[in-house]
Design a protein around this motif. Sequence first.
Motif, mmCIF file in Angstrom:
data_model
loop_
_atom_site.group_PDB
_atom_site.id
_atom_site.type_symbol
_atom_site.label_atom_id
_atom_site.label_comp_id
_atom_site.label_asym_id
_atom_site.label_seq_id
_atom_site.Cartn_x
_atom_site.Cartn_y
_atom_site.Cartn_z
ATOM 1 N N ARG A 188 0.837 -1.215 0.000
ATOM 2 C CA ARG A 188 0.000 0.000 0.000
ATOM 3 C C ARG A 188 0.863 1.252 0.000
ATOM 4 N NH1 ARG A 188 -4.717 -2.535 3.960
ATOM 5 N NH2 ARG A 188 -5.516 -3.895 2.315
ATOM 6 N N GLU A 189 1.971 1.184 0.684
ATOM 7 C CA GLU A 189 2.896 2.333 0.659
ATOM 8 C C GLU A 189 3.466 2.535 -0.753
ATOM 9 O OE1 GLU A 189 4.571 1.686 5.203
ATOM 10 O OE2 GLU A 189 6.007 2.084 3.591
ATOM 11 N N MET A 190 3.744 1.414 -1.416
ATOM 12 C CA MET A 190 4.215 1.520 -2.814
ATOM 13 C C MET A 190 3.162 2.259 -3.641
ATOM 14 S SD MET A 190 5.675 -2.385 -3.413
ATOM 15 C CE MET A 190 5.687 -2.350 -5.205
ATOM 16 N N ARG A 191 1.926 1.823 -3.472
ATOM 17 C CA ARG A 191 0.829 2.444 -4.219
ATOM 18 C C ARG A 191 0.690 3.928 -3.879
ATOM 19 N NH1 ARG A 191 -4.858 0.988 -1.924
ATOM 20 N NH2 ARG A 191 -3.885 2.238 -0.292
ATOM 21 N N ASP A 192 0.926 4.259 -2.600
ATOM 22 C CA ASP A 192 0.714 5.634 -2.161
ATOM 23 C C ASP A 192 1.920 6.534 -2.413
ATOM 24 O OD1 ASP A 192 -1.774 4.791 -1.428
ATOM 25 O OD2 ASP A 192 -1.247 4.450 0.679
ATOM 26 N N GLY A 193 2.889 6.031 -3.123
ATOM 27 C CA GLY A 193 4.008 6.889 -3.525
ATOM 28 C C GLY A 193 5.044 7.110 -2.434
ATOM 29 N N LYS A 194 5.110 6.191 -1.472
ATOM 30 C CA LYS A 194 6.052 6.392 -0.362
ATOM 31 C C LYS A 194 7.427 5.791 -0.651
ATOM 32 C CE LYS A 194 2.825 7.546 3.096
ATOM 33 N NZ LYS A 194 1.543 6.810 3.118
ATOM 34 N N HIS A 195 7.565 5.148 -1.802
ATOM 35 C CA HIS A 195 8.852 4.494 -2.104
ATOM 36 C C HIS A 195 9.342 4.901 -3.488
ATOM 37 C CE1 HIS A 195 8.755 2.008 1.493
ATOM 38 N NE2 HIS A 195 7.439 1.938 1.295
ATOM 39 N N ALA A 196 10.651 4.989 -3.588
ATOM 40 C CA ALA A 196 11.259 5.425 -4.851
ATOM 41 C C ALA A 196 11.101 4.353 -5.932
ATOM 42 C CB ALA A 196 12.745 5.718 -4.635
ATOM 43 N N ASP A 197 11.123 4.798 -7.182
ATOM 44 C CA ASP A 197 11.087 3.857 -8.312
ATOM 45 C C ASP A 197 12.187 2.811 -8.116
ATOM 46 O OD1 ASP A 197 9.275 5.655 -9.290
ATOM 47 O OD2 ASP A 197 10.167 5.765 -11.300
ATOM 48 N N GLY A 198 11.822 1.560 -8.274
ATOM 49 C CA GLY A 198 12.837 0.508 -8.237
ATOM 50 C C GLY A 198 13.254 0.069 -6.837
ATOM 51 N N SER A 199 12.750 0.746 -5.794
ATOM 52 C CA SER A 199 13.242 0.383 -4.449
ATOM 53 C C SER A 199 12.565 -0.889 -3.918
ATOM 54 C CB SER A 199 13.028 1.539 -3.474
ATOM 55 O OG SER A 199 11.649 1.854 -3.421
ATOM 56 N N LEU A 200 11.300 -1.030 -4.186
ATOM 57 C CA LEU A 200 10.578 -2.223 -3.727
ATOM 58 C C LEU A 200 9.874 -2.848 -4.933
ATOM 59 C CD1 LEU A 200 8.740 -1.008 -0.471
ATOM 60 C CD2 LEU A 200 10.886 -2.291 -0.638
ATOM 61 N N ILE A 201 9.663 -4.142 -4.838
ATOM 62 C CA ILE A 201 8.942 -4.806 -5.927
ATOM 63 C C ILE A 201 8.100 -5.921 -5.333
ATOM 64 C CG2 ILE A 201 10.737 -6.525 -6.495
ATOM 65 C CD1 ILE A 201 10.124 -5.440 -9.502
ATOM 66 N N LEU A 202 6.916 -6.119 -5.913
ATOM 67 C CA LEU A 202 6.065 -7.205 -5.437
ATOM 68 C C LEU A 202 6.357 -8.442 -6.280
ATOM 69 C CD1 LEU A 202 3.702 -7.953 -3.465
ATOM 70 C CD2 LEU A 202 2.160 -7.531 -5.410
ATOM 71 N N ARG A 203 6.602 -9.554 -5.603
ATOM 72 C CA ARG A 203 6.907 -10.799 -6.319
ATOM 73 C C ARG A 203 5.922 -11.898 -5.933
ATOM 74 N NH1 ARG A 203 13.283 -12.060 -5.605
ATOM 75 N NH2 ARG A 203 12.867 -13.488 -7.341
ATOM 76 N N ALA A 204 5.632 -12.752 -6.897
ATOM 77 C CA ALA A 204 4.838 -13.941 -6.588
ATOM 78 C C ALA A 204 5.744 -14.900 -5.823
ATOM 79 C CB ALA A 204 4.343 -14.583 -7.865
ATOM 80 N N LYS A 205 5.167 -15.625 -4.886
ATOM 81 C CA LYS A 205 5.958 -16.562 -4.073
ATOM 82 C C LYS A 205 5.681 -17.961 -4.602
ATOM 83 C CE LYS A 205 6.558 -17.244 0.926
ATOM 84 N NZ LYS A 205 6.020 -16.685 2.187
#
Length: 594
Positions: A188-205
Amino acid sequence: MSSEKTPLPSASNFIRAIIEKDLAQNKYATKKWAGSPGDAAHHDTGAVDAAKIRTRFPPEPNGYLHIGHAKSIFLNFGLARDFEGVCHLRFDDTNPEKESQEYVDSIIDAVKWLGFDWQNGDESNLYFASNYFDFMYRAAESLIEAGHAYVDSQSAEEMRITRGTLTEAGKNSPWRDRSVAENLSLFREMRDGKHADGSLILRAKIDMASPNFNMRDPAIYRVRRAHHHNTGDKWCIYPMYTFAHPIEDALERITHSICTLEFEDQRPFYDWLLERLAEAGLLAHPLPKQYEFARLNLTYVVLSKRKLIQLVEEKHVSGWDDPRLPTLAGARRRGYTSAGFKLFTDRIGVSKADSWIEYSILEDSMREVLNVDAERRIAVLDPVKLVIDNYPEDISEDCFAPNHPLKPELGKRTVQLSKELWIEREDFMEVPSKGFFRLTPDGMVRLRYGYVVKCTGCEKDEKGNVTVVHCEYLPETKSGTPGSDSVKVKGNIHWVSAQHAHEAEVRLYDRLFKEAHPGQGQHEDGRDRDFLDDLNPNSVTTITAQLELSLKDVNPEECFQFERHGYFVVDRKDSVAGKPVFNRTVTLRDAWQK
Ligand code: ATP
Ligand code: MG
């Protein structure tokens, strides 16, 4: 779904066989469709789908369509038509960069031009994948909640290193076991713009030890601050293609998702993802199935959007619709026809093995269709004067030329004959080579649809170029009159009356590349070839031709056979009323054959 003319039945192929089997087994007998794309709950409100199958053609609007796409269009729309189904036109616009309205419009134009339509009753079946972003986001959260996805904080480089190799399993990310709550909050933080481009990524497990790389915890959502042509700045996270595509298919209740071979290794993830989302109750069964076929590789052209963009942007061609380009917009201006593409795609078939198709097969298909469709006309492309010295000065007379040798019902038209004519420069030789049966001093030929003439000599300029050829006609030999064949001649040449001719611009197009595999191999000094090194410097020649008068008032995109020369089309862009410009579509015979 409909084609302009009644289509011929399509050739069989392995995908047809699969569909026949699926239908025989009633696989979709209870599949519901709510009239528009949506999740399981949405479709549950609908009735059993009246469309027996659903396919889709899913271009990314990041360039113009090319001849390769025609193969996919005929396949997907053709299957839907033949099996009482529907084919969706879907813009796969989940990548915010490089996409534009110009491309969207050009794609719609091209598919319509090929003869297909996606409207079904009041359903448009024209969809934009970016309209599914909300659902995709929900699907991602649902995977997180079920423990099937996690937010990874590794850098791209770390992820690359821990991916493993063909022989070695990958390593689990240190972030793989984050709690559901932490994953949800980070996503949700990724969605809300709290993280820089490329800093976090969602992966399938899934499985870092899978022999299939695509199952080693593939990335599914990334942070990317980019303006999107449809959703504007609403999102700063975007789904990866491999995550988005199966979902698009499922929301649209596609039955057979047909793609090119390079996606074969993606199929396990395609199935994995849809099954997980169905388990969560988000998607309804039966789920779409992916099938792969070999993409079209064609000699003497490039079919990569990147290279096509380069040709256009660096002005090696005049624009996206340059008649030399293998874009569908270019092919259309060149005079290629939808019926020709249909014949071509039937002829090359659909297989699971990559191969190269000779460009001449495409040209032959166009020739075959045009031979039947195009009326015959007379044009002198490289004119020199022929004066009939014994013909009266101030008269002209009617000669009758059939409009189509295969279709006598199309009748004949009148062409005027008079004292001064234009003939092809190459139809006269002062010193004839062996086997030359056209005009030579003292020789005789028939003026097609007119008289037999006997050459009496020629005039030349100071450089020795022939400027005028002289002849006398034999009045009793007019074509179509009794006894006209009393004088036997070996040659037969075409002509137009100078006084009645219409002068026009004609563009003689040839192949854009001079090598069958542009850019393949090395230069003599060992440097790698670039595809631009193989451009044909003589791919277009513009000439001023002398045409029979009936070619003055013609409509854009009308096509004709210029007798002895080939097939020509009225340029749809540069022609004005009474002043057509002609493009050579294809010669009568293959001049490239070795
Ligand atoms: P890019 O050049 O950007 O990789 P692409 O050629 O894959 O793009 P898309 O817009 O993704 O273009 O293609 C739309 C559809 O056309 C896809 O389903 C793809 O499989 C099909 N397609 C593209 N190129 C060919 C080809 N050479 N032969 C057959 N089908 C093709
Ligand atoms: Mg693509």
